[in-house]
Design a protein around this motif. Structure first.
Motif, PDB file in Angstrom:
ATOM      1  N   GLN A 248     -18.855  -2.299  10.514  1.00 14.82           N
ATOM      2  CA  GLN A 248     -17.642  -1.993  10.292  1.00 14.82           C
ATOM      3  C   GLN A 248     -17.402  -1.954   8.790  1.00 14.82           C
ATOM      4  O   GLN A 248     -16.702  -0.750   8.201  1.00 14.82           O
ATOM      5  CB  GLN A 248     -16.866  -3.364  10.934  1.00 14.82           C
ATOM      6  N   HIS A 249     -18.082  -2.646   8.057  1.00 14.40           N
ATOM      7  CA  HIS A 249     -17.761  -2.719   6.651  1.00 14.40           C
ATOM      8  C   HIS A 249     -18.481  -1.577   5.907  1.00 14.40           C
ATOM      9  O   HIS A 249     -17.947  -0.768   5.230  1.00 14.40           O
ATOM     10  CB  HIS A 249     -18.166  -4.012   5.666  1.00 14.40           C
TER      11      HIS A 249
ATOM     12  N   ILE B 213      -1.850  -8.696   3.711  1.00 12.42           N
ATOM     13  CA  ILE B 213      -3.150  -9.030   3.115  1.00 12.42           C
ATOM     14  C   ILE B 213      -3.447 -10.373   3.423  1.00 12.42           C
ATOM     15  O   ILE B 213      -2.777 -11.125   2.840  1.00 12.42           O
ATOM     16  CB  ILE B 213      -2.984  -8.778   1.586  1.00 12.42           C
TER      17      ILE B 213
ATOM     18  N   ILE C 124     -16.563   1.651   6.833  1.00 10.13           N
ATOM     19  CA  ILE C 124     -14.993   1.879   6.158  1.00 10.13           C
ATOM     20  C   ILE C 124     -15.388   2.236   4.883  1.00 10.13           C
ATOM     21  O   ILE C 124     -14.750   3.204   4.184  1.00 10.13           O
ATOM     22  CB  ILE C 124     -14.339   0.388   6.254  1.00 10.13           C
TER      23      ILE C 124
ATOM     24  N   ILE D 288     -11.859  -7.742   7.394  1.00  8.93           N
ATOM     25  CA  ILE D 288     -11.252  -7.324   6.245  1.00  8.93           C
ATOM     26  C   ILE D 288      -9.834  -7.805   5.779  1.00  8.93           C
ATOM     27  O   ILE D 288      -8.939  -7.410   6.659  1.00  8.93           O
ATOM     28  CB  ILE D 288     -11.091  -5.745   6.524  1.00  8.93           C
TER      29      ILE D 288
ATOM     30  N   MET E  83       2.512   1.719  -3.322  1.00 17.53           N
ATOM     31  CA  MET E  83       1.675   2.399  -4.133  1.00 17.53           C
ATOM     32  C   MET E  83       1.046   3.924  -4.131  1.00 17.53           C
ATOM     33  O   MET E  83       1.369   4.509  -5.122  1.00 17.53           O
ATOM     34  CB  MET E  83       0.094   1.458  -4.085  1.00 17.53           C
TER      35      MET E  83
ATOM     36  N   GLU F  87     -13.947   5.798   3.313  1.00 14.33           N
ATOM     37  CA  GLU F  87     -12.867   5.692   2.196  1.00 14.33           C
ATOM     38  C   GLU F  87     -13.603   6.600   1.291  1.00 14.33           C
ATOM     39  O   GLU F  87     -12.659   7.237   0.351  1.00 14.33           O
ATOM     40  CB  GLU F  87     -12.774   4.285   1.719  1.00 14.33           C
TER      41      GLU F  87
ATOM     42  N   VAL G 129      -9.865   0.573  -7.649  1.00 12.75           N
ATOM     43  CA  VAL G 129      -8.913   0.694  -6.698  1.00 12.75           C
ATOM     44  C   VAL G 129      -9.617   1.200  -5.270  1.00 12.75           C
ATOM     45  O   VAL G 129      -9.332   0.663  -4.151  1.00 12.75           O
ATOM     46  CB  VAL G 129      -7.944   1.734  -6.807  1.00 12.75           C
TER      47      VAL G 129
ATOM     48  N   ASN H 259      -7.303  -7.128   3.932  1.00 12.64           N
ATOM     49  CA  ASN H 259      -6.169  -6.071   3.931  1.00 12.64           C
ATOM     50  C   ASN H 259      -6.157  -5.225   5.067  1.00 12.64           C
ATOM     51  O   ASN H 259      -7.119  -4.459   5.452  1.00 12.64           O
ATOM     52  CB  ASN H 259      -6.552  -5.231   2.822  1.00 12.64           C
TER      53      ASN H 259
ATOM     54  N   GLY I 151     -10.054  -1.970  -2.190  1.00 12.44           N
ATOM     55  CA  GLY I 151      -9.170  -1.600  -1.135  1.00 12.44           C
ATOM     56  C   GLY I 151      -9.232  -2.684   0.296  1.00 12.44           C
ATOM     57  O   GLY I 151      -8.362  -2.814   0.842  1.00 12.44           O
ATOM     58  N   ASP I 152     -10.562  -3.246   0.283  1.00  7.68           N
ATOM     59  CA  ASP I 152     -10.672  -4.307   1.529  1.00  7.68           C
ATOM     60  C   ASP I 152      -9.734  -5.522   1.314  1.00  7.68           C
ATOM     61  O   ASP I 152      -9.291  -6.086   2.052  1.00  7.68           O
ATOM     62  CB  ASP I 152     -11.993  -4.552   1.583  1.00  7.68           C
ATOM     63  N   PHE I 153      -9.665  -5.690   0.059  1.00  4.20           N
ATOM     64  CA  PHE I 153      -9.046  -7.067  -0.255  1.00  4.20           C
ATOM     65  C   PHE I 153      -7.562  -7.015  -0.719  1.00  4.20           C
ATOM     66  O   PHE I 153      -6.719  -7.896  -0.651  1.00  4.20           O
ATOM     67  CB  PHE I 153      -9.638  -7.611  -1.316  1.00  4.20           C
ATOM     68  N   GLY I 154      -7.265  -5.819  -1.479  1.00  2.00           N
ATOM     69  CA  GLY I 154      -5.932  -5.680  -1.988  1.00  2.00           C
ATOM     70  C   GLY I 154      -5.252  -4.167  -1.728  1.00  2.00           C
ATOM     71  O   GLY I 154      -5.949  -3.576  -1.039  1.00  2.00           O
ATOM     72  N   PRO I 155      -4.179  -3.942  -2.170  1.00  2.00           N
ATOM     73  CA  PRO I 155      -3.575  -2.480  -1.773  1.00  2.00           C
ATOM     74  C   PRO I 155      -4.547  -1.529  -2.564  1.00  2.00           C
ATOM     75  O   PRO I 155      -5.280  -1.993  -3.557  1.00  2.00           O
ATOM     76  CB  PRO I 155      -2.324  -2.485  -2.642  1.00  2.00           C
ATOM     77  N   GLY I 156      -4.515  -0.474  -1.810  1.00  2.00           N
ATOM     78  CA  GLY I 156      -5.594   0.702  -2.466  1.00  2.00           C
ATOM     79  C   GLY I 156      -6.518   0.966  -1.488  1.00  2.00           C
ATOM     80  O   GLY I 156      -6.569   0.683  -0.447  1.00  2.00           O
TER      81      GLY I 156
ATOM     82  N   ASP J 168       0.901  -1.208  -0.139  1.00  3.83           N
ATOM     83  CA  ASP J 168      -0.015   0.250   0.070  1.00  3.83           C
ATOM     84  C   ASP J 168       0.818   1.447   0.123  1.00  3.83           C
ATOM     85  O   ASP J 168       0.529   2.234  -0.642  1.00  3.83           O
ATOM     86  CB  ASP J 168      -0.806  -0.031   1.334  1.00  3.83           C
TER      87      ASP J 168
END
Lengths: 176, 123, 144, 501
Positions: C107-108, B57, C111, A127, A49, C115, C25, A129, C29-34, A46
């Protein structure tokens, strides 16, 4: 990673020695890009990026824009930099003195790995990440502050650069 | 490994600090400031790495993750850094308009002229 | 630059994908970078590209200065507002657990909205800064 | 929900929300109303917190309902609520005052941005004060700093721009040093929560990174609080900023930095580490004395009234850090009470100077801070403004009956406690320098004949005088009735040094 760090040091040395500001800005973009690569090597995807987007992207564009508006190159230094040199040396000595006492690199028993963080990795709010989870929820207030910082900068730049009353003709967008 | 990473970080920090305080060009100073700020990122992120760990992750395939907390802090710090840079550049642009130069020495000289030539005469 | 046909065509093809990538992105963001910040920057980049290729005036016609300025404020207000929502629903400030009957879902939800708030402010600020810097030099009253 | 349980967070969030609302509305009048309301709400919250802390002791508020050290905690003790009162109270007084002054000092179309920046600066300062999380300090420090740079750059003179730039550079270096210090502490303890950090630090007390963290935090914070010789950003920033901004910053910004320093020294590192491991108290003592003498001495020779009192501020900060260097309850009490006493006196002076500047400027022209020659005989034209400046000036000197006397009295007591009689002499001697610079104003305003051209100068309007005089009266009040100020300060000092309370 050593190679990257050495390249970064070389880039910084070049920045310090170069007086053509355009070259300096390009070099600082390269520096940020190297930094982003180092972050990938450190598993901070992160951060990598963001550093690539901000350091190599946004900052470079901003600097070029400002350079376009200022049209300047650095003048030759007029006085000997003894005071800055001694201040920097003192800072370096302090930092090295402290850094040598830090826990070893990648030591799994270091306090930062044993305390606080294990709970974040339990994924209690589902979550995957973890960076997003900590950023937006556990430390969400920091991120509110961060958004406020961005807002402050944006509103501040409006206040600083707004044309005063006499709005000139606007067009030619080649400043970016 | 450990020493080299820390020493490189210290070198970058100090070089950034030197550029900020020694150089007179306002844009160059801001670039030095960025280098100083961004080298601190390494101080936080590098110790978070675990050998054999992966990016934080979560997934069933991995069990060892690098420390996410420094990443979070540094994300915030990056944003703060660019906000400062943007604001600094905006002020620099205004200084250039008001003084016609962005060299510190020349600005100081102009201010001193100001001080002697027009002490608070109102028009 | 506005008259370059090749650029205009490439821009027309590319820009929608940039904007789409920003959206990806944002929500991935919850699953990968971003996340919100990166998405905001990427989205703004798309707009900046548009302004570079089709001209600042054209871009300002599509996304006006007033709108961008409202974006700056709206993102922060959205973020801070989610916090207030937590208060009103009986939790602490920025307490997402109370935003839904299921705490994890709460929570979800929290977020997601914060975001989005980050993305709106960041995107607005980036576009605004570009507009300010790009249009600033043209008055020319201080310059040769 | 009950509002009283959420006061800690409302304290910061209300002024924080007022800023984007002001930008959304894009209207000077509405923005003024919203941000002023936000500041008053913050002041009300600070009073509420003050009462709660007095009743039930230290408060802890878990933002996001995440328990510390995983989430961010707001923590309010005696000292916190004291500083919150000072900061929000000053904002509540300065904001209504600024209505009339920015009308002349800032272009109409930027008014809403001025108020937005003011709200952000206030929220940032309150956030630094109340937070119990090390990194959160940095984030809110940057909110207030960036807003401050913009507010200073809004001044009409072009030197405001260079002052803002210089402050930006020095402030950012300071903030980076603070981040380095926090980073070392984090790497050694694994936590960012201040209370947790204080506990875990005991295990690694004498390690090198902790000592380096202490050094970097000290230097970084000293840059922000303008400790001599790291003060170079301050004089021009105060002088060329809009009057209301100067008054607000002089009373709050450096004071909050002092608060952070006290917090780190006493609550995190602990006095045994700070006062026994390193020669910090000795260094701080020397720098404080240098500030008291050199800055006050420079102040005497300034021809610009705002610049004069800006240098006086650097000298007065010397008294505050002097109290810290003793490491005793009495010394700390003196420091803390001087935060308040100096804050209100300086805010009063800069507000009155603001009114004076507007009074000396013809309508429609840019207000410029006048040189001393233009102040001749001004006491006849603007009697209330001038007498106010003199009274607040007496407090800077430390004349009995004013608040400044109380602070100096405690500093002298602290010096006597440690048997350092020469310091008593130094405090008295440095006060004579303050007599000299205040006298310069008295001499020209009261004993010089007014120039013939000054017939159209009128006393400042009520809207400018009333808030300033409120502060002048407070200066006298806290000089006579010390039950609030000394009570609060000594409670806070005892709590910090853990000697009962």
């Amino acid at each position: 990673m050593h190679v990257l760090l050495i390249l970064m040091m070389l880039a910084v040395l070049a920045i310090a020695r170069t007086r053509n500001l355009f070259s300096v800005i390009v070099l600082s973009g390269i520096y940020s890009f190297l930094m982003a690569t180092v972050f990938v090597a450190l598993d901070a995807v992160d951060v990598a990026m963001t550093e690539a987007a901000v350091g190599a992207g946004v900052s470079t564009v901003l600097l070029l824009g400002a350079l376009h508006l200022c049209r300047s190159d650095e003048a030759k230094p007029t006085h000997r930099p003894w005071i800055p040199l001694s201040l920097s040396t003192a800072t370096a000595a302090m930092l090295i003195y402290g850094a040598l006492g830090l826990p070893g690199f990648a030591d799994p028993d270091a306090p930062i790995h044993r305390h606080v963080v294990p709970r974040y990795l339990q994924n209690e709010i589902d979550i995957p990440n973890v960076v997003t989870a900590v950023l937006a929820s556990f430390r969400g207030f920091d991120t509110l502050g961060e958004t406020a910082v961005v807002f402050t900068a944006g509103a501040g730049i409006i206040a600083l650069l707004r044309r005063r009353k006499k709005n000139g003709k606007e067009g030619n967008p080649d400043a970016g | 490994m450990t020493h080299f990473t820390y020493m490189a970080t210290v070198f970058l920090m100090v070089a950034g600090l030197y550029i900020v305080i020694a150089r007179g060009n306002l844009i160059k100073k801001l670039i030095g400031l960025s280098i100083l700020q961004s080298s601190v990122f390494l101080l936080y992120v590098a110790p978070g790495k675990l050998l054999g760990g992966t990016a934080p992750i979560l997934s069933p395939e991995f069990s060892l993750y690098s420390n996410p907390l420094p990443h979070v802090l540094i994300l915030t710090a990056i944003v703060v850094g660019v906000a400062t840079l943007a604001l600094g550049l905006a002020i620099t642009v205004r200084i250039r308009e008001a003084y016609g130069t962005i060299e510190e020495d020349e600005i100081v000289a102009l201010d001193q002229d100001d001080f002697h030539d027009r002490p608070e005469n109102q028009s | 630059m506005q008259d370059d046909l090749v650029l205009r065509v490439i821009g027309k093809i590319l820009i929608p994908y940039i904007l789409l990538f920003a959206v990806y992105v944002q929500f991935h963001g919850d699953f990968g970078p971003g996340g919100g910040f990166q998405a905001g920057v990427i989205f703004a980049t798309g707009i900046v590209f548009y302004a570079l290729i089709f001209g600042l005036q054209q871009a300002r016609a599509v996304i006006s200065d007033g709108f961008v300025e409202a974006m700056l404020a709206a993102g922060v207000l959205l973020y801070a507002g989610i916090g207030v929502a937590g208060l009103l629903l009986g939790g602490n400030y920025l307490d997402y657990f109370v935003l839904s009957s299921d705490p994890i879902h709460g929570q979800h939800r929290g977020i997601f909205w914060v975001e989005l708030g980050v993305a709106i402010t960041v995107c607005g600020v980036m576009i605004k800064i570009f507009y300010m810097f790009a249009s600033h030099g043209d008055g020319g009253e201080h310059r040769q | 929900m009950s509002i009283s349980a959420h006061l800690p967070v409302l304290q910061v969030v209300l002024p924080l929300i007022s800023a984007p609302l002001a930008v959304l509305l894009r209207h000077g009048g509405f923005a003024a109303a919203i941000v002023t309301t936000g500041a008053w709400a913050a002041f009300a919250a600070a009073i509420g917190l003050w009462l709660q802390v007095a009743e039930s002791g230290t408060l802890s508020y878990h933002i996001g309902n995440w328990a510390p050290p995983w989430g961010i905690e707001y923590r309010v003790d005696r000292l916190t609520s004291f500083v919150l009162l000072l900061v929000s109270g000053t904002a509540a007084i300065v904001l209504p005052w600024s209505r009339a002054s920015i009308e002349r000092e800032i272009p109409q179309e930027l008014h809403y941005l001025y108020y937005a920046m003011f709200g952000l600066c206030l929220a940032g300062l309150l956030g630094i004060t109340i937070t119990g999380d090390a990194f959160n300090i940095f984030v809110f420090l940057e909110i207030s700093s960036l807003a401050t740079y913009v507010l200073i750059a809004m001044g009409r003179d072009r030197r405001a721009l260079t002052a803002a730039y210089r402050y930006l550079i020095m402030g950012s270096i300071g903030a980076t040093f603070i981040v380095i210090g926090i980073g070392f502490l984090y790497l050694m303890t694994g936590t960012l929560n201040l209370a947790d950090m204080a506990v875990r630090l005991r295990e690694v007390e004498n390690t090198r990174p902790v000592l380096v963290a202490l050094a970097f935090l000290t230097v970084g914070i000293s840059l922000k609080l303008a400790l001599f010789p790291l003060h170079q950003w301050l004089p021009n920033a105060y002088t060329y900023a809009p009057s209301a901004v100067t008054a607000f910053l002089a009373a709050t910004a450096t004071k909050v930095s002092v608060y952070v320093l006290i917090r780190f020294y006493y609550s995190i590192f602990g006095e045994s580490l700070v006062f026994e491991q390193l020669p910090l108290p000795q260094i701080m003592l020397v720098l404080s004395l240098l500030a008291m003498f050199i800055a006050s001495f420079i102040a005497i020779f300034q021809d610009n009234l705002k610049l004069l009192f800006a240098y006086s501020s650097i000298g007065q900060i010397g008294y505050i850090t002097l109290g810290l260097s003793f490491g005793s309850v009495t010394g700390l009490t003196g420091s803390i009470v001087h935060l308040l006493n100096h804050g209100i006196a300086k805010a009063a002076i800069f507000l009155l100077i603001g009114g004076l500047v507007l009074g000396l400027t013809r309508p429609g022209t840019t207000p410029v801070v006048p040189g001393f020659d233009r102040l001749a005989g001004l006491s006849k034209k603007m009697p209330l403004t001038c007498i106010g400046i003199v009274i607040a000036g007496l407090s800077l000197i430390g004349v009995p009956g004013t608040a400044g006397f109380i602070s100096k009295w405690y500093l002298i007591l602290a010096a006597l406690e440690q048997g350092q009689f020469w310091l008593v002499g130094a405090i008295v001697l440095s006060s004579l320098l303050a007599v000299a610079y205040v006298w310069r104003f008295v001499e020209v305003a009261y004993f010089s004949p007014p120039p013939a051209s000054s017939t159209d100068i009128k006393e400042a309007p009520f809207s400018l005088l009333a808030p300033a005089w409120l502060l002048v009266i407070a200066t006298l009040w806290f000089g006579l009735d010390t039950s609030f100020s000394i009570g609060a300060a000594s409670d806070a000092a005892r709590q910090l040094l853990k000697t009962g309370s």
